[in-house]
Design a protein around this motif. Structure first.
Motif, PDB file in Angstrom:
ATOM      1  N   GLU A 131       0.810  -1.215   0.000  1.00 23.93           N
ATOM      2  CA  GLU A 131       0.000   0.000   0.000  1.00 23.93           C
ATOM      3  C   GLU A 131       0.845   1.267   0.000  1.00 23.93           C
ATOM      4  O   GLU A 131       0.299   2.374  -0.060  1.00 23.93           O
ATOM      5  N   GLY A 132       2.163   1.141   0.071  1.00 21.21           N
ATOM      6  CA  GLY A 132       3.002   2.324   0.174  1.00 21.21           C
ATOM      7  C   GLY A 132       4.121   2.347  -0.840  1.00 21.21           C
ATOM      8  O   GLY A 132       4.038   1.739  -1.921  1.00 21.21           O
ATOM      9  N   SER A 133       5.194   3.019  -0.481  1.00 21.03           N
ATOM     10  CA  SER A 133       6.325   3.197  -1.386  1.00 21.03           C
ATOM     11  C   SER A 133       7.045   1.885  -1.688  1.00 21.03           C
ATOM     12  O   SER A 133       7.777   1.786  -2.664  1.00 21.03           O
ATOM     13  N   GLN A 134       6.846   0.865  -0.846  1.00 21.81           N
ATOM     14  CA  GLN A 134       7.509  -0.423  -1.055  1.00 21.81           C
ATOM     15  C   GLN A 134       6.715  -1.352  -1.975  1.00 21.81           C
ATOM     16  O   GLN A 134       7.089  -2.504  -2.173  1.00 21.81           O
ATOM     17  N   ALA A 135       5.595  -0.847  -2.527  1.00 19.86           N
ATOM     18  CA  ALA A 135       4.673  -1.715  -3.247  1.00 19.86           C
ATOM     19  C   ALA A 135       5.345  -2.493  -4.374  1.00 19.86           C
ATOM     20  O   ALA A 135       5.119  -3.685  -4.553  1.00 19.86           O
ATOM     21  N   ARG A 136       6.184  -1.831  -5.159  1.00 16.18           N
ATOM     22  CA  ARG A 136       6.786  -2.502  -6.313  1.00 16.18           C
ATOM     23  C   ARG A 136       7.773  -3.588  -5.909  1.00 16.18           C
ATOM     24  O   ARG A 136       7.942  -4.579  -6.620  1.00 16.18           O
ATOM     25  N   LYS A 137       8.444  -3.392  -4.794  1.00 19.81           N
ATOM     26  CA  LYS A 137       9.452  -4.354  -4.346  1.00 19.81           C
ATOM     27  C   LYS A 137       8.865  -5.453  -3.467  1.00 19.81           C
ATOM     28  O   LYS A 137       9.476  -6.500  -3.297  1.00 19.81           O
ATOM     29  N   ALA A 138       7.697  -5.211  -2.919  1.00 18.42           N
ATOM     30  CA  ALA A 138       7.132  -6.140  -1.943  1.00 18.42           C
ATOM     31  C   ALA A 138       6.678  -7.436  -2.605  1.00 18.42           C
ATOM     32  O   ALA A 138       6.025  -7.415  -3.649  1.00 18.42           O
ATOM     33  N   ARG A 139       7.057  -8.559  -2.015  1.00 22.36           N
ATOM     34  CA  ARG A 139       6.571  -9.872  -2.450  1.00 22.36           C
ATOM     35  C   ARG A 139       5.491 -10.294  -1.459  1.00 22.36           C
ATOM     36  O   ARG A 139       5.773 -10.941  -0.449  1.00 22.36           O
ATOM     37  N   SER A 140       4.293  -9.880  -1.740  1.00 23.11           N
ATOM     38  CA  SER A 140       3.218 -10.007  -0.772  1.00 23.11           C
ATOM     39  C   SER A 140       2.283 -11.162  -1.117  1.00 23.11           C
ATOM     40  O   SER A 140       1.831 -11.296  -2.257  1.00 23.11           O
ATOM     41  N   MET A 141       1.991 -11.989  -0.110  1.00 18.10           N
ATOM     42  CA  MET A 141       1.012 -13.043  -0.305  1.00 18.10           C
ATOM     43  C   MET A 141      -0.386 -12.447  -0.440  1.00 18.10           C
ATOM     44  O   MET A 141      -1.229 -12.982  -1.155  1.00 18.10           O
ATOM     45  N   LEU A 142      -0.632 -11.323   0.236  1.00 17.16           N
ATOM     46  CA  LEU A 142      -1.928 -10.662   0.084  1.00 17.16           C
ATOM     47  C   LEU A 142      -2.127 -10.229  -1.360  1.00 17.16           C
ATOM     48  O   LEU A 142      -3.217 -10.374  -1.917  1.00 17.16           O
ATOM     49  N   ALA A 143      -1.071  -9.694  -1.988  1.00 17.69           N
ATOM     50  CA  ALA A 143      -1.185  -9.284  -3.389  1.00 17.69           C
ATOM     51  C   ALA A 143      -1.562 -10.471  -4.270  1.00 17.69           C
ATOM     52  O   ALA A 143      -2.376 -10.336  -5.197  1.00 17.69           O
ATOM     53  N   GLN A 144      -1.000 -11.642  -3.986  1.00 18.12           N
ATOM     54  CA  GLN A 144      -1.352 -12.827  -4.767  1.00 18.12           C
ATOM     55  C   GLN A 144      -2.798 -13.228  -4.535  1.00 18.12           C
ATOM     56  O   GLN A 144      -3.509 -13.621  -5.468  1.00 18.12           O
ATOM     57  N   VAL A 145      -3.243 -13.144  -3.301  1.00 19.63           N
ATOM     58  CA  VAL A 145      -4.639 -13.463  -2.984  1.00 19.63           C
ATOM     59  C   VAL A 145      -5.580 -12.540  -3.756  1.00 19.63           C
ATOM     60  O   VAL A 145      -6.573 -12.988  -4.355  1.00 19.63           O
ATOM     61  N   LEU A 146      -5.279 -11.252  -3.746  1.00 20.22           N
ATOM     62  CA  LEU A 146      -6.126 -10.282  -4.444  1.00 20.22           C
ATOM     63  C   LEU A 146      -6.118 -10.522  -5.946  1.00 20.22           C
ATOM     64  O   LEU A 146      -7.148 -10.366  -6.619  1.00 20.22           O
ATOM     65  N   LYS A 147      -4.955 -10.921  -6.479  1.00 19.40           N
ATOM     66  CA  LYS A 147      -4.861 -11.204  -7.910  1.00 19.40           C
ATOM     67  C   LYS A 147      -5.696 -12.425  -8.268  1.00 19.40           C
ATOM     68  O   LYS A 147      -6.444 -12.417  -9.265  1.00 19.40           O
ATOM     69  N   LEU A 148      -5.580 -13.475  -7.475  1.00 22.56           N
ATOM     70  CA  LEU A 148      -6.345 -14.695  -7.742  1.00 22.56           C
ATOM     71  C   LEU A 148      -7.846 -14.455  -7.608  1.00 22.56           C
ATOM     72  O   LEU A 148      -8.650 -15.093  -8.304  1.00 22.56           O
TER      73      LEU A 148
END
Length: 642
Positions: A131-148
Motif C-alpha cells: 500500500e506504500g512506497s515499497q509496493a513494487r518491491k514487496a513480495r506479498s502473499m496478500l497481493a497474490q490473494v487479491l490477484k487470484l
C-alpha cells in the motif's frame, strides 16, 4: 482521561513502549527496551466531535483559533523537551479543524512522514507493504490473494453446521462468499471464530480469496473516508516456508516480517485483533491447527475474554475435523448456542454449478453462449455417468473434467485414462501447495546408494557441485512422488481388503503404520512423522470419517483405482522375482494372495480394470497368475484370467 488517549497509550504499550508522563489529554512514551531503536512518542488526543468549519460563526471561529494556537504552543514546547520524538494528535474526525492548524501540527510534531493529525482509522492500523512506497518491491502473499480473486468464480453453495454429525447441518441461503462478507463486515459484539470446512479441492481457497478481496476492498474504501473497519490480516502456508511450525506468535511474526510496512510488534497485532481493528484470516494451515502448539489455547482465551472483539476466520479440510482429536474436542465444546463458534461447510456441486463453470470456462462467460451446445454437452455428460457426477461434485475434479472435455471435445471413453489424469493432477496440486516434501517420503541414503551403484554399472561419473545437487534433488523428488503414490495405494488397498464399513475406515494409526523406513527416512523425529501423517490426511483423496480419529476416501472410485495401482505394483514385482528365479511358486502364491486376497469388487471396478491393463501388457505376469492355479485363486483372479 480521553478514551482515544487511553486506547492509543495501550496500543503503544503493547508494542513495547513505556509510559513516561501522562495528563488528561496527553501521553509521553519512551521506547523502553525495544531491540530496534524507536523514537519517543508524544500523543495528544481529544474525543470531542467538532462542528464543521463552514457552520462556525465569527465568534466560534475566533474561539477555535485561540484553542488551536494554545494547543500548538503546548506541542512545540513538548517537542523541544523531547528531541527526536514523533507526535500525534488523535481525533475522531478532522471535521472542524482548520487547514492551517492541520498543516502546522504536521510541521511541528511530525517526523519523516509520520506523526501529525490522525483519526482512529489511520492510527490503529498496520498498513501492508503493497500500500506504500515499497509496493513494487514487496513480495506479498496478500497481493497474490487479491490477484487470484479477480478470476471469475462459481457461486458456492454451503451448509450451516449445528454440530459435527453428518445430519447436523442445514442448507445456507445463496452464495457462501456473499453471505460471509455480510457477516464479517458488521460482526456482532464479542469475540467469534468462523470456520469454513470442506474437502480438499472443494473450493475453500477460492472462497477465501474472494472473501479476503471483498473485505480488504471495503476496508481500504472505508479508511479513505476515515471510517474504522477491521483490516484483514492474512495467514497462509507461504508465510511459513523455511520456518518450523511453532506457536501462534511465530506465525504472527512471519506475517509481520513479510507483509507489514514499518515496525510493528507481535503484541500490537494481538491488540488490534482484540480491540476490533483487525480480523485474522487463515487458510491452508491445517498442520498448525492440528499440531502440538498453543493454537486452540489462544482461541479459547480470545473467546473467553469478555472484553475481546477478536474476529477470526479460518479454512480447514473436513478430514481434519475427524482425524485431529484436538480440533474435534474443541468444536464439541464450543459448537453450542452462545459458544461463539460458527462452522460453515461447502456443499457438493450439482448441475447448476456444472452449468455455470462450463459457461465460464468453455464460453468465457459470454452472455449469448450461456446455453450453448458445449455447455449443454458437458453438463449432460456428467449427469449421464454416475462416476463422473460423483467426481464432479468436487470443484477441483470438475475443473479437471472440463480441461479434458475442452481438449477432446468430449469425455474420454477410457475410464482409466480419466483416472490416470485426475490422480496425476491431484499429486501436482498437492506438491505445488507444499502439502508434501520429497525428503519426508524418501530414505535418502537408500536412494543415493542406488544411484551410485547404477552409475558405476553404467560407467557414468556422478557430477560434483551444484549440478550434482540439482540432479540428485530432482531424482529424490521423483522418488518421493512415487513413494507418496505408493503409500496412498497401500492405504486404499488396506481399506478395500477390510470392507467399507466402519472397521474399514482409515484411522491415524493405520496410516502411521504404513510409514516405514522403506518410504520415509528412519531419522525423522516424532514431530516430523506427525507432519507426514497430516500431509497424507490432507490429500484430496480423503474426507471426514464418521467419528474422531477416522478418515475415509472422498470417492470410492478413487480408492479402488489407487488400490488397483498398488496391487498391480505388488504383482509386477513378484512376476519379475519369479522370472529371475528369486522366488519359488509357493513364495509367489503368498505375494499374490497379499495383492488380491479379501477383495470383492464388481467387474466394472477400477481395481479390476487397472489389473487387466497390467496383465495385458506383461505376459510374464499373466503366466505367473496362471501357474498360481484357479482352484486356489481368489474370485477376482478368475475374472482377471477369463
Amino acid at each position: 482521561m480521553s478514551g482515544l488517549l487511553r486506547s492509543a497509550t495501550a496500543y503503544a504499550q503493547s508494542g513495547g513502549y513505556v509510559l513516561a508522563r501522562q495528563e488528561a489529554d496527553f501521553a509521553h512514551l519512551e521506547a523502553g527496551t525495544l531491540i530496534a531503536p524507536r523514537p519517543a512518542l508524544l500523543i495528544w488526543a481529544s474525543d470531542a466531535v467538532l462542528e464543521a468549519s463552514e457552520r462556525l460563526s465569527a465568534a466560534k471561529e475566533a474561539e477555535r483559533t485561540q484553542r488551536e494556537q494554545a494547543l500548538l504552543a503546548r506541542m512545540s514546547a513538548e517537542t523541544a523537551r523531547v528531541p527526536g520524538a514523533v507526535g500525534y494528535y488523535l481525533v475522531p474526525s478532522r471535521l472542524g479543524l482548520s487547514k492551517d492548524f492541520i498543516s502546522s501540527v504536521t510541521r511541528s510534531i511530525g517526523r519523516d512522514g509520520t506523526g501529525g493529525v490522525r483519526v482512529p482509522a489511520e492510527f490503529f492500523d498496520t498498513p501492508y507493504k503493497i500500500e506504500g512506497s515499497q509496493a513494487r518491491k514487496a513480495r506479498s502473499m496478500l497481493a497474490q490473494v487479491l490477484k487470484l480473486a479477480e478470476r471469475p468464480r462459481v457461486a458456492q453453495p454451503f451448509f450451516v453446521r449445528s454440530g459435527l454429525g453428518h445430519d447436523e447441518r442445514s442448507p445456507g441461503e445463496g452464495d457462501l462468499v456473499e453471505f460471509m462478507d455480510g457477516l464479517l463486515r458488521e460482526p456482532s459484539d464479542g469475540a467469534h471464530l468462523y470456520i469454513l470446512d470442506g474437502p480438499a479441492g472443494g473450493g475453500k481457497t477460492v472462497a477465501f480469496n474472494a472473501l479476503t478481496s471483498a473485505i480488504y476492498g471495503e476496508f481500504i474504501a472505508a479508511k479513505g473516508r476515515d471510517i474504522v473497519r477491521r483490516r484483514p490480516l492474512v495467514f497462509l502456508p507461504e508465510h511459513l516456508r523455511g520456518f518450523e511450525i511453532g506457536y501462534v506468535d511465530d506465525i504472527v511474526d512471519a506475517v509481520a516480517d513479510a507483509e507489514i510496512a514499518g515496525g510493528v510488534e507481535t503484541e500490537q497485532l494481538h491488540w488490534l485483533l482484540r480491540h476490533g481493528h483487525a480480523i485474522w484470516m487463515l487458510d491452508g494451515l491445517d498442520e498448525v491447527y492440528a499440531g502440538d502448539n498453543d493454537f486452540f489455547d489462544f482461541i479459547e482465551r480470545a473467546l473467553a475474554d469478555p472484553e475481546s472483539q477478536a474476529q477470526i476466520f479460518l479454512c480447514t479440510r473436513d478430514s481434519l475435523m475427524s482425524s485431529s482429536p484436538r480440533m474435534r474436542a474443541f468444536l464439541e465444546r464450543r459448537m453450542r448456542p452462545g459458544g461463539k463458534v460458527s462452522v460453515y461447510e461447502l456443499a457438493p456441486w450439482g448441475a447448476a454449478s456444472w452449468r455455470q463453470i462450463a459457461w465460464m470456462e468453455l464460453e468465457s462467460g459470454r452472455a449469448s453462449a450461456r446455453d450453448s451446445a458445449r455447455v449443454a454437452g458437458f453438463t449432460q455428460a456428467l449427469a449421464a455417468a454416475s462416476d463422473l457426477a460423483g467426481l464432479a461434485s468436487l470443484p477441483f475434479y470438475c475443473a479437471l473434467l472440463i480441461e479434458l472435455y475442452r481438449s477432446k471435445g468430449r469425455m474420454p471413453a477410457d475410464r482409466l485414462e480419466l483416472l490416470d489424469y485426475i490422480v496425476e493432477r491431484m499429486l501436482d496440486r498437492e506438491q505445488g501447495k507444499g502439502i508434501f516434501r520429497w525428503r519426508d517420503f524418501v530414505n535418502a541414503e537408500i536412494v543415493a546408494e542406488a544411484m551410485e551403484e547404477r552409475a558405476e554399472a553404467l560407467g557414468i561419473r556422478l557430477l560434483d557441485g551444484s549440478e550434482a545437487r540439482t540432479g540428485i534433488a530432482s531424482a529424490f523428488e521423483a522418488e518421493g512422488r512415487r513413494s507418496v503414490l505408493e503409500i496412498l495405494g497401500a492405504i486404499a488397498h488396506n481399506r478395500l481388503q477390510n470392507g467399507d464399513g466402519e472397521a474399514g475406515l482409515l484411522d491415524a494409526e493405520t496410516i502411521r503404520a504404513l510409514l516405514g523406513p522403506s518410504y520415509v527416512s528412519d531419522r525423522l523425529e516424532a514431530e516430523d512423522n506427525d507432519r507426514v501423517l497430516y500431509a497424507l490426511v490432507q490429500f484430496a483423496f480423503f474426507g471426514a470419517g464418521r467419528k474422531a480419529g477416522l478418515v475415509d476416501f472422498s470417492h470410492p472410485i478413487l480408492a479402488e483405482y489407487l488400490a488397483g495401482l498398488y496391487a498391480a505394483s505388488l504383482l509386477a514385482a513378484e512376476a519379475q522375482a519369479h522370472a529371475a528365479g528369486r522366488a519359488s511358486l509357493n513364495q509367489s502364491r503368498s505375494a499374490i494372495r497379499q495383492a488380491l486376497g479379501g477383495i470383492d469388487v464388481g467387474e466394472s471396478s477400477p481395481f479390476v480394470q487397472v489389473l487387466q491393463r497390467a496383465i495385458g501388457s506383461a505376459p510374464a505376469l499373466r503366466e505367473l497368475l496362471r501357474k498360481f492355479g484357479d482352484e486356489q485363486a481368489a474370485p477376482i483372479l478368475r475374472r482377471l484370467l477369463h
